[in-house]
Design an enzyme around this catalytic site. Structure first.
Site, PDB file in Angstrom:
ATOM      1  N   ARG A  47      -4.456 -10.278   4.066  1.00 19.65           N
ATOM      2  CA  ARG A  47      -4.781 -10.177   2.627  1.00 19.65           C
ATOM      3  C   ARG A  47      -3.553  -9.667   1.881  1.00 19.65           C
ATOM      4  NH1 ARG A  47      -6.561  -6.356  -1.020  1.00 19.65           N
ATOM      5  NH2 ARG A  47      -8.169  -7.035  -2.480  1.00 19.65           N
ATOM      6  N   LYS A  56       0.808  -1.230   0.000  1.00 21.85           N
ATOM      7  CA  LYS A  56       0.000   0.000   0.000  1.00 21.85           C
ATOM      8  C   LYS A  56       0.840   1.278   0.000  1.00 21.85           C
ATOM      9  CE  LYS A  56      -4.504  -1.507   0.678  1.00 21.85           C
ATOM     10  NZ  LYS A  56      -5.622  -1.826   1.559  1.00 21.85           N
TER      11      LYS A  56
HETATM   12  N1  HH2 Z   1      -7.669  -3.247  -0.137  1.00 17.06           N
HETATM   13  C1  HH2 Z   1      -7.903  -3.199  -1.477  1.00 17.06           C
HETATM   14  C2  HH2 Z   1      -9.030  -3.837  -2.013  1.00 17.06           C
HETATM   15  N2  HH2 Z   1      -9.884  -4.525  -1.232  1.00 17.06           N
HETATM   16  N3  HH2 Z   1     -10.514  -5.307   0.906  1.00 17.06           N
HETATM   17  C3  HH2 Z   1     -10.313  -5.365   2.221  1.00 17.06           C
HETATM   18  N4  HH2 Z   1     -11.143  -6.053   3.014  1.00 17.06           N
HETATM   19  N5  HH2 Z   1      -9.239  -4.739   2.812  1.00 17.06           N
HETATM   20  C4  HH2 Z   1      -8.340  -4.021   2.090  1.00 17.06           C
HETATM   21  O1  HH2 Z   1      -7.417  -3.435   2.676  1.00 17.06           O
HETATM   22  C5  HH2 Z   1      -8.537  -3.937   0.665  1.00 17.06           C
HETATM   23  C6  HH2 Z   1      -9.664  -4.606   0.102  1.00 17.06           C
HETATM   24  C7  HH2 Z   1      -6.940  -2.480  -2.345  1.00 17.06           C
HETATM   25  O2  HH2 Z   1      -5.939  -3.345  -2.778  1.00 17.06           O
HETATM   26  P1  HH2 Z   1      -5.926  -4.134  -4.168  1.00 17.06           P
HETATM   27  O3  HH2 Z   1      -7.015  -5.137  -4.244  1.00 17.06           O
HETATM   28  O4  HH2 Z   1      -4.573  -4.693  -4.385  1.00 17.06           O
HETATM   29  O5  HH2 Z   1      -6.108  -2.987  -5.245  1.00 17.06           O
HETATM   30  P2  HH2 Z   1      -7.342  -2.459  -6.090  1.00 17.06           P
HETATM   31  O6  HH2 Z   1      -8.442  -2.037  -5.166  1.00 17.06           O
HETATM   32  O7  HH2 Z   1      -6.750  -1.301  -6.862  1.00 17.06           O
HETATM   33  O8  HH2 Z   1      -7.805  -3.572  -6.990  1.00 17.06           O
END
Ligand code: HH2
Length: 297
Positions: free
Chosen positions: A267, A233
């Site tokens: 995660r 992040k």
């Molecule tokens: N972070 C992201 C997306 N979904 N869900 C939960 N429960 N907690 C989190 O911290 C979280 C999440 C963001 O990360 P990522 O999926 O890698 O990126 P993007 O939202 O750009 O697809």
């Protein structure tokens, strides 16, 4: 011999008839983003075969749960229509449930997508709006007896990083969890189905993310497993002054600290390496305590 028992809790998540036990060591949730625009791996897994192969590889690396997302929630991301989200998600999901045995979570805030995903074999809904975006989400989760992740976010993904503001971020997130658990229970979702997530990077300044990570053990009081999404992040990038692809070591440090503070589900994008980090941190967290507070004086 006593251990830091307030933090080392056992949980069983109830998710659509499935029981997901968490005993001692936190579970690894492997991320598969079927999106062109996710902040760290956007565009890599939009193709169905590549996304399925990624999911299978993450399970081979040791993922205990998979989290499939078809809409990016990175700051400023363009929202995706319901149909497009389903068109991206469902072909991958149906193959993943055939080819793997682990529970599958779907990262969505839309009740129609959640319903279709649960019909296609998902057992957990990971809703970054904690079921506030779509008023029908609570009924869908309740009707299917699904597991649900209730994540804290101030604002919406489009606007959340513009001007986050808190008097006290930790107590405000705690009050938010209180309110959302209450809303879920009133809709018939028992606590055994609920996972809580402080939402690192979602409507938070650097200081808020650091404070939440430092003090997250207070959220153990709800009796629900705590999920943390720290992987690669921006707040880690700020400390390290490193781009997203060079944040694995920073993620490792944050993950170890989160485990020490009671995290139960981690995660991550990099399952194999972070699983080692989690195992070591969890072993230390569970070690018997022999030293009393006054011995430090
Ligand atoms: N972070 C992201 C997306 N979904 N869900 C939960 N429960 N907690 C989190 O911290 C979280 C999440 C963001 O990360 P990522 O999926 O890698 O990126 P993007 O939202 O750009 O697809």
């Amino acid at each position: 011999m006593p251990v830091r028992s307030a933090l080392v809790k056992d949980y069983t998540i109830h998710a659509k008839g499935r029981l997901i036990p968490i005993h001692g060591c936190p579970l690894m949730m492997g991320i598969v983003n079927i999106t062109p625009d996710s902040f760290s791996d956007g565009g890599r897994y939009v193709d169905v075969d590549r996304a399925v192969a990624r999911a299978v590889a993450l399970v081979a690396e040791g993922a205990d749960i998979l989290d499939l997302g078809a809409e990016s929630t990175r700051p400023g991301a363009t929202p995706v229509g319901e149909q497009e989200e389903m068109d991206r998600l469902l072909p991958v999901l149906s193959e993943v449930v055939k080819q793997t045995a682990v529970p599958v979570s779907v990262d969505t805030m839309k009740s129609r997508v959640a319903r279709a995903a649960l019909d296609a074999g998902a057992s957990i809904i990971n809703d970054v709006t904690a079921m506030r975006f779509d008023p029908d989400m609570v009924q869908v989760v309740a009707a299917y007896g699904a597991g649900v992740v209730l994540m804290h976010m101030q604002g919406t993904p489009v606007t959340m990083q513009e001007s986050p503001h808190y008097e006290n971020v930790v107590s405000e997130v705690r009050e938010f969890f209180d309110e959302r658990i209450d809303a879920a229970e009133r809709a018939g979702i028992a606590k055994s189905h609920i996972v809580l997530d402080p939402g690192f990077g979602f409507g938070k300044l650097q200081v808020h993310n650091l404070k939440l990570l430092n003090e997250m053990s207070v959220f153990s009081r709800f009796g629900c497993p705590l999920l943390v999404g720290l992987s690669r992040k921006a707040f880690l990038g700020k400390i390290l002054e490193r781009p997203v692809q060079d944040r694995e070591w920073g993620t490792a440090a944050a993950v170890a600290l989160a485990v020490d503070r009671g995290a139960a589900i981690i995660r991550v994008h990099d399952v194999a390496s972070m699983k080692d980090v989690v195992k070591v941190a969890a072993a230390v967290r569970s070690a018997p305590l022999t030293v009393k507070q006054e011995d430090y004086a």
